[in-house]
Design an enzyme around this catalytic site. Structure first.
Site, PDB file in Angstrom:
ATOM      1  N   ASP A  56       6.344  -4.214  -1.327  1.00 44.78           N
ATOM      2  CA  ASP A  56       5.717  -3.096  -0.630  1.00 44.78           C
ATOM      3  C   ASP A  56       6.728  -1.968  -0.507  1.00 44.78           C
ATOM      4  O   ASP A  56       7.926  -2.154  -0.717  1.00 44.78           O
ATOM      5  CB  ASP A  56       5.252  -3.551   0.762  1.00 44.78           C
ATOM      6  CG  ASP A  56       4.127  -2.682   1.322  1.00 44.78           C
ATOM      7  OD1 ASP A  56       3.872  -1.612   0.757  1.00 44.78           O
ATOM      8  OD2 ASP A  56       3.529  -3.092   2.335  1.00 44.78           O
ATOM      9  N   GLY A  57       6.241  -0.800  -0.154  1.00 44.90           N
ATOM     10  CA  GLY A  57       7.113   0.339   0.108  1.00 44.90           C
ATOM     11  C   GLY A  57       7.501   0.397   1.570  1.00 44.90           C
ATOM     12  O   GLY A  57       7.168  -0.490   2.368  1.00 44.90           O
ATOM     13  N   LYS A  93       7.097   1.295   8.770  1.00 47.88           N
ATOM     14  CA  LYS A  93       5.998   1.336   7.828  1.00 47.88           C
ATOM     15  C   LYS A  93       4.739   1.801   8.545  1.00 47.88           C
ATOM     16  O   LYS A  93       4.671   1.735   9.760  1.00 47.88           O
ATOM     17  CB  LYS A  93       5.767  -0.041   7.196  1.00 47.88           C
ATOM     18  CG  LYS A  93       6.865  -0.441   6.199  1.00 47.88           C
ATOM     19  CD  LYS A  93       6.620  -1.805   5.596  1.00 47.88           C
ATOM     20  CE  LYS A  93       5.270  -1.964   4.964  1.00 47.88           C
ATOM     21  NZ  LYS A  93       4.970  -0.944   3.917  1.00 47.88           N
ATOM     22  N   ASP A 151       8.569   3.585   4.790  1.00 46.99           N
ATOM     23  CA  ASP A 151       8.793   4.987   5.137  1.00 46.99           C
ATOM     24  C   ASP A 151      10.258   5.241   5.499  1.00 46.99           C
ATOM     25  O   ASP A 151      10.761   6.345   5.293  1.00 46.99           O
ATOM     26  CB  ASP A 151       7.881   5.378   6.297  1.00 46.99           C
ATOM     27  CG  ASP A 151       6.418   5.234   5.922  1.00 46.99           C
ATOM     28  OD1 ASP A 151       5.999   5.869   4.931  1.00 46.99           O
ATOM     29  OD2 ASP A 151       5.694   4.483   6.590  1.00 46.99           O
ATOM     30  N   GLU A 207      -0.325  -4.954   6.276  1.00 45.04           N
ATOM     31  CA  GLU A 207       0.977  -5.079   5.626  1.00 45.04           C
ATOM     32  C   GLU A 207       1.877  -6.055   6.366  1.00 45.04           C
ATOM     33  O   GLU A 207       2.556  -6.886   5.741  1.00 45.04           O
ATOM     34  CB  GLU A 207       1.642  -3.699   5.539  1.00 45.04           C
ATOM     35  CG  GLU A 207       1.004  -2.770   4.524  1.00 45.04           C
ATOM     36  CD  GLU A 207       1.557  -1.363   4.580  1.00 45.04           C
ATOM     37  OE1 GLU A 207       1.450  -0.655   3.567  1.00 45.04           O
ATOM     38  OE2 GLU A 207       2.091  -0.957   5.628  1.00 45.04           O
ATOM     39  N   GLY A 235       2.918   4.763   7.234  1.00 43.56           N
ATOM     40  CA  GLY A 235       2.552   6.126   6.866  1.00 43.56           C
ATOM     41  C   GLY A 235       1.211   6.190   6.159  1.00 43.56           C
ATOM     42  O   GLY A 235       0.516   7.202   6.220  1.00 43.56           O
ATOM     43  N   GLY A 236       0.842   5.088   5.502  1.00 46.18           N
ATOM     44  CA  GLY A 236      -0.442   5.008   4.832  1.00 46.18           C
ATOM     45  C   GLY A 236      -1.523   4.359   5.671  1.00 46.18           C
ATOM     46  O   GLY A 236      -2.611   4.049   5.164  1.00 46.18           O
ATOM     47  N   THR A 267       0.840  -1.195   0.000  1.00 48.49           N
ATOM     48  CA  THR A 267       0.000   0.000   0.000  1.00 48.49           C
ATOM     49  C   THR A 267       0.879   1.250   0.000  1.00 48.49           C
ATOM     50  O   THR A 267       1.934   1.266   0.628  1.00 48.49           O
ATOM     51  CB  THR A 267      -0.913   0.008   1.239  1.00 48.49           C
ATOM     52  OG1 THR A 267      -1.828  -1.079   1.151  1.00 48.49           O
ATOM     53  CG2 THR A 267      -1.694   1.308   1.353  1.00 48.49           C
ATOM     54  N   SER A 274       2.072   5.126  -2.291  1.00 48.16           N
ATOM     55  CA  SER A 274       2.337   5.668  -3.629  1.00 48.16           C
ATOM     56  C   SER A 274       3.335   4.823  -4.403  1.00 48.16           C
ATOM     57  O   SER A 274       3.176   4.611  -5.614  1.00 48.16           O
ATOM     58  CB  SER A 274       2.830   7.109  -3.513  1.00 48.16           C
ATOM     59  OG  SER A 274       4.012   7.179  -2.738  1.00 48.16           O
TER      60      SER A 274
END
Length: 261
Positions: free
Chosen positions: A89-90, A102, A92, A111, A104-105, A33, A35
């Site tokens: 995944d991304g 992780k 932070d 996740e 931030g979203g 999840t 950007s």
């Protein structure tokens, strides 16, 4: 890829594009999840469309599920799939040991569940997410709404004995109301500045009544793919101890990449 992306989005795009090279036919995938993960979902959908790749995706949020479904990906729940080959995944923040912050979203709970139900986790990020020590990015902690102020006070009391620089805790808001996660919980953001012992802090936080999960991902990430605005990509494998540098060449594409979130 649209030609008018800013440098940060270009870095996210190339990292995402390189990461989906790890996807093989028939894989069951955790879809992150945020950007950067949104770029990954689009790049994955492009491979499915152009190569006939067959994959099953387990999204980590409603946002990701809606995007993946709109792009024609096969979306399932974790209960249906049970175990995954790979999660992308991304993050932070990530440190030299590939420990992460992780959340931030506000999707850290799903996740972390999805990532730990995977044989491998790949993180995609721009170079700004790399830090020598975690903590500059506020650490998200998901808590149940009942008694959240008591939980906040317990966290603040616990932080006194932790190796952190600051101890400010704030409730994340969505406009004038507390943010509500996909699991109907709240998020407390811990503004710590520096985390001296992430492993210890992760364990202690999860022992506090009312805490559901924290955003420290310790010993979960296997590979990080770091993108640069000029198309350079670095792939770091913590298990193999290797670093591989690549170059992604930008090329015009169609609207599968329109409107990243």
């Amino acid at each position: 890829m649209p030609a008018d992306l800013n440098p940060i989005d270009k870095a996210k795009f190339v990292a995402a594009k390189r990461a989906v090279d790890f996807v093989q036919d028939g894989m069951k995938l955790g879809l992150g999840t945020g950007s950067t993960a949104a770029w990954m979902v689009r790049c994955l959908a492009e491979r499915v469309r152009d190569e006939g790749l067959r994959v099953t995706g387990v999204p980590t949020s409603r946002r990701t599920a809606e995007l993946a479904t709109s792009l024609g990906l096969d979306v399932r729940t974790l209960d249906e799939v049970r175990w995954l080959d790979l999660t992308i995944d991304g993050a932070d923040e990530f440190d030299p040991n590939l420990n992460l912050i992780k959340g931030g979203g506000a999707a850290l709970l799903q996740e972390k569940i999805v990532a730990t139900a995977s044989d491998q986790m790949i993180v995609i990020a721009d170079a700004a997410k790399e830090v020598s020590r975690l903590g500059a990015f506020p650490l998200p902690v998901e808590v149940i709404p009942f008694g959240w102020q008591t939980t906040k006070a317990l966290i603040e009391e616990t932080l006194v004995s932790m190796d952190v620089l600051n101890r400010e805790v704030s409730l994340r808001m969505n406009g004038e109301r507390p943010l509500v996660t996909d699991e109907a919980n709240h998020i407390l953001d811990l503004h710590l500045g520096r985390i001296g012992n992430p492993r210890q802090l992760a364990l202690v936080l999860n022992q506090i009544p009312g805490v559901v999960e924290n955003g420290l991902f310790i010993d979960i990430c296997d590979i990080v793919v770091i993108g640069e605005p000029d198309g350079k990509v670095s792939v770091r494998d913590i298990n193999a101890g290797t670093v591989q540098d690549d170059q992604i060449h930008f090329a015009p594409t169609d609207n599968i990449f329109a409107d990243p979130d």
